[in-house]
Write a protein that holds these residues in place. Sequence first.
Motif, PDB file in Angstrom:
ATOM      1  N   GLY A 176      47.226  35.761  59.339  1.00  0.00           N
ATOM      2  CA  GLY A 176      46.262  35.042  58.510  1.00  0.00           C
ATOM      3  C   GLY A 176      45.160  35.993  58.048  1.00  0.00           C
ATOM      4  N   GLN A 177      44.358  35.504  57.133  1.00  0.00           N
ATOM      5  CA  GLN A 177      43.308  36.371  56.576  1.00  0.00           C
ATOM      6  C   GLN A 177      42.284  36.788  57.635  1.00  0.00           C
ATOM      7  OE1 GLN A 177      41.583  34.574  53.089  1.00  0.00           O
ATOM      8  NE2 GLN A 177      43.540  34.524  51.996  1.00  0.00           N
ATOM      9  N   ARG A 178      41.998  35.876  58.565  1.00  0.00           N
ATOM     10  CA  ARG A 178      41.021  36.219  59.597  1.00  0.00           C
ATOM     11  C   ARG A 178      41.532  37.365  60.471  1.00  0.00           C
ATOM     12  NH1 ARG A 178      39.279  32.104  64.369  1.00  0.00           N
ATOM     13  NH2 ARG A 178      41.450  32.499  64.907  1.00  0.00           N
ATOM     14  N   LEU A 203      41.455  40.559  58.454  1.00  0.00           N
ATOM     15  CA  LEU A 203      40.101  41.113  58.357  1.00  0.00           C
ATOM     16  C   LEU A 203      39.692  41.774  59.672  1.00  0.00           C
ATOM     17  CD1 LEU A 203      37.427  41.620  57.012  1.00  0.00           C
ATOM     18  CD2 LEU A 203      36.788  39.240  57.446  1.00  0.00           C
ATOM     19  N   ALA A 204      40.009  41.128  60.784  1.00  0.00           N
ATOM     20  CA  ALA A 204      39.669  41.735  62.080  1.00  0.00           C
ATOM     21  C   ALA A 204      40.389  43.076  62.239  1.00  0.00           C
ATOM     22  CB  ALA A 204      40.048  40.784  63.211  1.00  0.00           C
ATOM     23  N   ARG A 206      38.689  46.809  62.585  1.00  0.00           N
ATOM     24  CA  ARG A 206      39.026  47.715  63.692  1.00  0.00           C
ATOM     25  C   ARG A 206      39.318  49.126  63.194  1.00  0.00           C
ATOM     26  NH1 ARG A 206      44.054  47.104  67.993  1.00  0.00           N
ATOM     27  NH2 ARG A 206      43.382  48.812  69.320  1.00  0.00           N
ATOM     28  N   VAL A 258      32.029  50.901  59.698  1.00  0.00           N
ATOM     29  CA  VAL A 258      31.361  49.712  59.156  1.00  0.00           C
ATOM     30  C   VAL A 258      30.158  49.321  60.003  1.00  0.00           C
ATOM     31  CG1 VAL A 258      32.856  48.060  60.391  1.00  0.00           C
ATOM     32  CG2 VAL A 258      31.777  47.376  58.255  1.00  0.00           C
ATOM     33  N   VAL A 259      30.164  49.654  61.287  1.00  0.00           N
ATOM     34  CA  VAL A 259      29.060  49.213  62.165  1.00  0.00           C
ATOM     35  C   VAL A 259      27.810  50.080  62.020  1.00  0.00           C
ATOM     36  CG1 VAL A 259      30.605  48.232  63.900  1.00  0.00           C
ATOM     37  CG2 VAL A 259      29.803  50.584  64.167  1.00  0.00           C
ATOM     38  N   LEU A 260      27.908  51.181  61.301  1.00  0.00           N
ATOM     39  CA  LEU A 260      26.757  52.081  61.185  1.00  0.00           C
ATOM     40  C   LEU A 260      26.030  51.856  59.850  1.00  0.00           C
ATOM     41  CD1 LEU A 260      28.224  55.400  62.624  1.00  0.00           C
ATOM     42  CD2 LEU A 260      27.039  53.559  63.794  1.00  0.00           C
ATOM     43  N   PRO A 273      22.844  49.878  58.668  1.00  0.00           N
ATOM     44  CA  PRO A 273      22.740  48.452  58.355  1.00  0.00           C
ATOM     45  C   PRO A 273      22.758  48.131  56.865  1.00  0.00           C
ATOM     46  CG  PRO A 273      21.164  49.042  60.049  1.00  0.00           C
ATOM     47  CD  PRO A 273      21.798  50.328  59.607  1.00  0.00           C
ATOM     48  N   ALA A 305      26.393  48.220  55.778  1.00  0.00           N
ATOM     49  CA  ALA A 305      27.400  47.494  56.555  1.00  0.00           C
ATOM     50  C   ALA A 305      27.902  46.254  55.826  1.00  0.00           C
ATOM     51  CB  ALA A 305      26.821  47.105  57.919  1.00  0.00           C
ATOM     52  N   GLN A 306      26.982  45.482  55.211  1.00  0.00           N
ATOM     53  CA  GLN A 306      27.432  44.246  54.567  1.00  0.00           C
ATOM     54  C   GLN A 306      28.340  44.518  53.367  1.00  0.00           C
ATOM     55  OE1 GLN A 306      26.586  40.898  55.855  1.00  0.00           O
ATOM     56  NE2 GLN A 306      28.471  40.650  54.666  1.00  0.00           N
ATOM     57  N   LEU A 345      31.653  45.455  54.795  1.00  0.00           N
ATOM     58  CA  LEU A 345      32.339  44.288  55.366  1.00  0.00           C
ATOM     59  C   LEU A 345      32.848  43.360  54.261  1.00  0.00           C
ATOM     60  CD1 LEU A 345      33.030  43.025  58.125  1.00  0.00           C
ATOM     61  CD2 LEU A 345      30.808  41.878  58.057  1.00  0.00           C
ATOM     62  N   ARG A 359      41.595  38.951  51.628  1.00  0.00           N
ATOM     63  CA  ARG A 359      41.969  37.826  50.759  1.00  0.00           C
ATOM     64  C   ARG A 359      42.997  38.246  49.709  1.00  0.00           C
ATOM     65  NH1 ARG A 359      36.502  36.574  51.654  1.00  0.00           N
ATOM     66  NH2 ARG A 359      35.793  37.926  49.984  1.00  0.00           N
TER      67      ARG A 359
END
Lengths: 91, 306
Positions: free
Chosen positions: B247-249, B252-253, B257, B262-264, B266, B269-270, B273, B281
């Motif tokens: 699934g899309q979720r 995306l996860a 990974r 992406v976590v660096l 701020p 990041a958005q 993401l 999608r």
Amino acid sequence: MNTRYQRHPELRLAPVEEEGVVLHLGTRRYFTVNDSGLTLLEALASPQTFDDLVAALVGRYDVTAAGAQESVREFIDRCLAAELLRIEGHA
Amino acid sequence: MTSTIKLACDDAEVRPALAAWLDATGLEPPGDLTLDVRVGNPASASSDARLAFRQPGVVVRAGPPEGGVRLWWEVAPAVAEIAPGASVARVTLSSAAAKQLACCAGTFLTTVLIFLLRRAGWHHVHAATAIDPEDGRGWLLAGNAAAGKSTTAALLATRGWAVGTDDLAFLISGATRVAAAACRAPIALRDGGRRLLQRIDGIPLAEREKFAFWPEDLGGVWAPRIEPDVILFPSIGDGHTTATSLGQREALAGLVRWSAWVVLEPELAQPHLDLLGALARQARAYRVTLGRDLFANPGRLAELVA
């Protein structure tokens, strides 16, 4: 209870198919959330009481107040454990 | 081939080598990105108290309170800094680092480029890319170094597929779709992968214990950019090749990974993401277990995700 919860400011959300992924920039961890979890996290962009969150679920899903309370309680516990929420005030 | 990333460097020995490396990447981001390199005395990592994010040989510190990003090379002294809002990566190489420029470029400077390219909206994903010549669909295979990305990319090249990269791709927001630009480098196969493909050639990469093949060496062509229609999260298994739809979720996860930066930072990041979400999608995603049967029946993978 006057405790108000709010999303941690270092959270970033990405919705897909009414579900989503939550990224915590502080802990550098990510989580998947289902549709009700995404609804709650979106509401938690601003401070919300427990009852506010229950109302958000009851207003959106075909769920009883008791069922929504249980879901919200479990959601808050998990989010607090993962440092996804901040608590604003206490009774 | 040239890159649109500008190089500023006064060192007479370092400059031509880095210019050749940069051009060979084939990266053509928009905007005005500059890699500014000098040879000198790099600042110590102890001057930055932010939480370290490590990958082999490279330390990254980013985000608040001072913003921007700093990177250190652990093999020989070298440091890079991209100030908040800047589109210039200022790199200082020690003379020891300058003496091992190929290694430095392949690890440290490549990581610097990853952060520089974020300033142009190009967001890294640890993935191989390819285009199916039968139907024109773009494939993105995301996973770690042992997931089978390179061997699969090489196998697809032997079938005449266009292959962009076996490892280093950048997601770009297009007018209507997400694209993936490839950093051009040869496909690097371990000896086991080379044997599975029944090849005895390839350029030895002694320091990595691998053999390098350009897509063209294998019967394919290079694809500088693809639009992913299929995402695979491969792993190597003992049995037959299988594919499970996601699934899309979950897609995306998986993309989060394998897009760890992406976590660096701020402020970036958005958008990073959001791009991963748009890709989840856009494309159909599968968790794939790669079996040895694939080498007897290379069309199996395309059949499974048809």
